[in-house]
Design a protein around this motif. Structure first.
Motif, mmCIF file in Angstrom:
data_model
loop_
_atom_site.group_PDB
_atom_site.id
_atom_site.type_symbol
_atom_site.label_atom_id
_atom_site.label_comp_id
_atom_site.label_asym_id
_atom_site.label_seq_id
_atom_site.Cartn_x
_atom_site.Cartn_y
_atom_site.Cartn_z
ATOM 1 N N LYS A 70 0.834 -1.202 0.000
ATOM 2 C CA LYS A 70 0.000 0.000 0.000
ATOM 3 C C LYS A 70 0.870 1.254 0.000
ATOM 4 C CE LYS A 70 -4.000 -1.978 2.428
ATOM 5 N NZ LYS A 70 -3.535 -3.374 2.459
ATOM 6 N N CYS A 71 0.281 2.342 -0.480
ATOM 7 C CA CYS A 71 0.933 3.643 -0.444
ATOM 8 C C CYS A 71 0.345 4.455 0.712
ATOM 9 C CB CYS A 71 0.732 4.383 -1.767
ATOM 10 S SG CYS A 71 1.467 3.544 -3.198
ATOM 11 N N TRP A 72 1.230 5.015 1.531
ATOM 12 C CA TRP A 72 0.820 5.735 2.730
ATOM 13 C C TRP A 72 1.265 7.194 2.637
ATOM 14 C CZ3 TRP A 72 -1.637 3.102 6.841
ATOM 15 C CH2 TRP A 72 -1.682 1.706 6.699
ATOM 16 N N SER A 73 0.458 8.068 3.253
ATOM 17 C CA SER A 73 0.799 9.488 3.280
ATOM 18 C C SER A 73 1.820 9.765 4.378
ATOM 19 C CB SER A 73 -0.462 10.322 3.536
ATOM 20 O OG SER A 73 -0.885 10.184 4.892
ATOM 21 N N GLU A 74 2.278 10.998 4.430
ATOM 22 C CA GLU A 74 3.047 11.459 5.574
ATOM 23 C C GLU A 74 2.063 11.771 6.709
ATOM 24 O OE1 GLU A 74 6.142 11.323 5.697
ATOM 25 O OE2 GLU A 74 6.922 11.467 3.654
ATOM 26 N N ASN A 75 2.592 12.070 7.870
ATOM 27 C CA ASN A 75 1.778 12.530 8.996
ATOM 28 C C ASN A 75 1.104 13.842 8.585
ATOM 29 O OD1 ASN A 75 0.818 13.618 11.409
ATOM 30 N ND2 ASN A 75 2.630 13.058 12.585
ATOM 31 N N LEU A 190 -6.543 13.673 17.110
ATOM 32 C CA LEU A 190 -5.449 12.702 16.935
ATOM 33 C C LEU A 190 -4.757 12.940 15.589
ATOM 34 C CD1 LEU A 190 -7.133 9.382 18.152
ATOM 35 C CD2 LEU A 190 -5.936 11.106 19.513
ATOM 36 N N ARG A 191 -3.653 12.289 15.411
ATOM 37 C CA ARG A 191 -2.888 12.409 14.155
ATOM 38 C C ARG A 191 -3.584 11.656 13.034
ATOM 39 N NH1 ARG A 191 1.529 16.108 14.318
ATOM 40 N NH2 ARG A 191 1.943 16.385 16.549
ATOM 41 N N VAL A 192 -3.250 12.063 11.806
ATOM 42 C CA VAL A 192 -3.898 11.485 10.626
ATOM 43 C C VAL A 192 -2.852 10.916 9.678
ATOM 44 C CG1 VAL A 192 -5.384 11.912 8.634
ATOM 45 C CG2 VAL A 192 -5.827 13.092 10.804
ATOM 46 N N LEU A 193 -3.048 9.666 9.285
ATOM 47 C CA LEU A 193 -2.225 8.974 8.293
ATOM 48 C C LEU A 193 -3.185 8.364 7.294
ATOM 49 C CD1 LEU A 193 0.706 8.058 7.581
ATOM 50 C CD2 LEU A 193 0.241 5.985 8.888
ATOM 51 N N CYS A 194 -3.066 8.731 6.037
ATOM 52 C CA CYS A 194 -3.983 8.235 5.013
ATOM 53 C C CYS A 194 -3.325 7.112 4.211
ATOM 54 C CB CYS A 194 -4.391 9.365 4.062
ATOM 55 S SG CYS A 194 -5.082 10.817 4.894
ATOM 56 N N VAL A 195 -4.143 6.260 3.642
ATOM 57 C CA VAL A 195 -3.653 5.153 2.832
ATOM 58 C C VAL A 195 -4.369 5.175 1.492
ATOM 59 C CG1 VAL A 195 -5.353 3.483 3.717
ATOM 60 C CG2 VAL A 195 -3.154 2.671 2.860
ATOM 61 N N ASN A 196 -3.667 4.723 0.485
ATOM 62 C CA ASN A 196 -4.249 4.712 -0.860
ATOM 63 C C ASN A 196 -4.264 3.286 -1.386
ATOM 64 O OD1 ASN A 196 -4.645 4.879 -3.687
ATOM 65 N ND2 ASN A 196 -3.864 6.964 -3.698
#
Length: 196
Positions: A70-75, A190-196
């Motif tokens: 998977k591809c993940w975003s930065e914080n 809270l912190r956010v981390l997105c996934v594509n």
């Protein structure tokens, strides 16, 4: 007594004649060609070795971190849960499920997902949506871990998309500083981390 006279010539015995030619023995003939041994033939193609797998070339600037297919975003910073959902959608991604988020935990086998075969005492949230709001994260999912417990180096607490099925005001999250899995109110920041 007188002459006895000539006894005369005994004459030629004559030629015995030629014995004649024995004749040619003849040609033994050609032994002939042994023939072609023929082509050994093609060994054939060994075939394609195949692709070694996706190395993450499809990831883009919004999702630069490739991990576990998977591809993940930065914080992305701190947001309440509704804003976190909207932010990930604006990036054409989504919030990860609690188990996708847990797959990023490292060096804390008590809460890593999937479960390590040698790990007996494990926080088994296999289907987190079915757990109720009385789930005691301090008892079940607060391991004795600390430090940088994310494969991406995060230490903060991040939202997942997994809502508590018995209290839709609460959502599951992971703290990468302790490996803790817990659930918080959607209004929390809270912190956010997105996934594509």
């Amino acid at each position: 007594t007188g002459d006895t006279g000539d006894t005369g010539d005994t004459g030629d015995t004559g030629d015995t004649g030629d014995t004649g030619d024995t004749g040619d023995t003849g040609d033994t003939g050609d032994t002939g060609d042994t023939g072609d041994t023929g082509d050994t033939g093609d060994t054939g193609d060994t075939g394609d070795t195949g692709d070694t797998g996706d190395t993450g070339d499809k990831c883009d600037l919004d999702f630069p971190n490739f991990y576990n297919g998977k591809c993940w975003s930065e914080n992305q910073g701190q947001f309440n849960w509704d804003d976190a959902v909207a932010l990930c959608e604006s990036l054409t991604g989504r919030l990860p499920t609690i188990n996708e988020l847990r797959s990023l935990i490292k060096n804390c086998p008590e809460t890593e997902y999937p479960k390590h075969p040698e790990q007996d005492d494990w926080c088994g949230i296999e289907d987190p949506e079915k757990l109720n709001s009385s789930f005691d994260s301090n008892e079940h999912c607060q391991p004795e871990c600390s430090g940088e417990l994310s494969v991406f180096g995060f230490t903060q607490m991040f939202w997942s998309s997994s809502i508590n099925s018995h209290d839709d005001n609460r959502v599951w999250n992971v703290s990468f500083g302790s490996g803790t899995v817990s659930n918080s109110f959607k209004t929390s920041s809270l912190r956010v981390l997105c996934v594509n």
